[in-house]
Scaffold this active site. Structure first.
Site, short mmCIF file in Angstrom:
data_model
loop_
_atom_site.label_atom_id
_atom_site.label_comp_id
_atom_site.label_asym_id
_atom_site.label_seq_id
_atom_site.Cartn_x
_atom_site.Cartn_y
_atom_site.Cartn_z
N ASP A 37 0.85 -1.18 0.00
CA ASP A 37 0.00 0.00 0.00
C ASP A 37 0.89 1.24 0.00
O ASP A 37 2.06 1.17 0.39
CB ASP A 37 -0.92 0.01 1.22
CG ASP A 37 -2.28 0.64 0.93
OD1 ASP A 37 -2.29 1.70 0.27
OD2 ASP A 37 -3.31 0.08 1.34
N ASP A 53 3.58 2.09 -4.50
CA ASP A 53 2.65 2.78 -5.39
C ASP A 53 2.52 1.92 -6.64
O ASP A 53 3.49 1.78 -7.41
CB ASP A 53 3.19 4.16 -5.74
CG ASP A 53 2.29 4.93 -6.70
OD1 ASP A 53 1.33 4.35 -7.24
OD2 ASP A 53 2.57 6.12 -6.94
N ASN A 80 -6.29 -6.12 -4.90
CA ASN A 80 -7.41 -5.39 -4.32
C ASN A 80 -7.28 -3.87 -4.46
O ASN A 80 -8.28 -3.16 -4.39
CB ASN A 80 -7.54 -5.76 -2.84
CG ASN A 80 -8.54 -4.88 -2.12
OD1 ASN A 80 -9.74 -5.01 -2.30
ND2 ASN A 80 -8.02 -3.95 -1.31
N TYR A 145 -15.67 4.74 -13.16
CA TYR A 145 -15.45 3.62 -12.25
C TYR A 145 -15.99 2.33 -12.85
O TYR A 145 -15.34 1.28 -12.80
CB TYR A 145 -16.12 3.91 -10.91
CG TYR A 145 -15.88 2.85 -9.87
CD1 TYR A 145 -14.61 2.64 -9.34
CD2 TYR A 145 -16.92 2.05 -9.40
CE1 TYR A 145 -14.38 1.66 -8.38
CE2 TYR A 145 -16.71 1.08 -8.44
CZ TYR A 145 -15.43 0.89 -7.94
OH TYR A 145 -15.21 -0.08 -6.99
N LYS A 149 -13.99 -1.23 -13.78
CA LYS A 149 -14.32 -2.53 -13.20
C LYS A 149 -14.85 -3.50 -14.24
O LYS A 149 -14.70 -4.71 -14.11
CB LYS A 149 -15.33 -2.35 -12.06
CG LYS A 149 -14.74 -1.65 -10.84
CD LYS A 149 -13.52 -2.39 -10.29
CE LYS A 149 -12.96 -1.75 -9.05
NZ LYS A 149 -11.83 -2.49 -8.46
N ALA A 178 -20.16 -1.39 -0.54
CA ALA A 178 -19.62 -1.94 0.70
C ALA A 178 -19.36 -0.83 1.71
O ALA A 178 -19.11 0.33 1.34
CB ALA A 178 -18.34 -2.71 0.43
N THR A 180 -17.05 0.75 3.37
CA THR A 180 -15.61 0.96 3.32
C THR A 180 -15.29 2.44 3.51
O THR A 180 -16.18 3.29 3.40
CB THR A 180 -15.04 0.50 1.97
OG1 THR A 180 -15.63 1.31 0.93
CG2 THR A 180 -15.34 -0.96 1.70
#
Length: 246
Positions: A37, A53, A80, A145, A149, A178, A180
């Site tokens: 991350d 990155d 992810n 987005y 996806k 979700a 999140t």
């Protein structure tokens, strides 16, 4: 459960939300886990945190090599890491399209490319990508987005076909909305956060947001060595959002 005993796993975007829940669950089920991350201060307990990155090819190569060195082997890769985007087709300029696709799609290619030589040495290699329900249904204000996806959906199937002969299983999860940090920030920026939250819950037939832990459980089920015959599957964890009309 200890179905991941002896398994080495990398989770990108692993310090928050679905990634952190996945890293935690894999570790609880016996895996050695590294998270990649950009910010690693909030990494889950008991994992190897590697700053990375995923838009930087050299950084990805170095981070994967470092993670595998710490883990001792690599058997599972969870792609992810991703970013969101809001707006219709006119509301994001070319630079934003390039940025989101670079993270959400090309980022998967970079990390997987770096991980492949290590996965090929595993007796039970598996890759799980994080897709989304918006790859299946049109949702307002998610043009960019959704495009990213949708590409993850197609990429997952192509990867599964390419690497079946290598014994590498490739699957994906497609969460609905979700609970999140990204969704929390989205609601905070709404004109009426309470109304916006009710709308997000209402568009899923179960009447609530999906939890990060529920998505993590689906990821683990696809990545588990016990799922040896499952590849090319996109598992929807969306509260019925893409398939039910009540």
């Amino acid at each position: 459960m200890n179905d991941f005993h002896g398994v080495g796993a990398i989770v990108t975007g692993g310090t928050g939300g679905i990634g952190a829940a996945t890293a935690t669950l894999l570790r609880e089920r016996g895996a050695r886990v590294a998270v990649l991350d950009r910010r690693i201060d909030d990494a889950p307990d008991g994992v190897h945190a590697v700053r990375c990155d995923i838009t930087d090819p050299a950084a990805v190569d170095e981070a994967v090599a470092t993670a595998v060195d710490r883990l001792g082997s690599l058997d599972v890769l969870v792609n992810n890491a991703g970013i969101g985007a809001v707006g219709d087709i006119a509301q994001n300029d070319d630079a934003e399209w390039a940025r989101v696709l670079d993270v959400n799609v090309t980022g998967i290619a970079r990390v997987t490319r770096a991980a492949l030589p290590h996965l090929l040495r595993s007796p039970h290699p598996a890759i799980v990508n994080t897709c989304s329900a918006v790859a299946y249904v049109g949702v307002r204000q998610r043009a960019l987005y959704s495009a990213s996806k949708g590409a993850v959906h197609a990429l997952t199937l192509a990867m599964a076909a390419d690497h079946a002969a290598d014994g590498i299983r490739v699957n994906a999860v497609a969460p609905g909305t979700a609970d999140t940090p990204w969704v929390a920030r989205l609601l905070e920026g709404a004109d009426d956060p309470d109304t916006a939250a009710r709308a997000l819950r209402a568009r899923q037939p179960l009447g609530r947001l999906v939890t990060a832990e529920e998505v993590a459980d689906a990821i683990a089920s696809l990545a588990s060595p016990t799922a040896g015959a499952t590849t090319g599957t996109i598992l929807r964890v969306d509260g019925g959002m893409t398939s039910l009309r009540l």
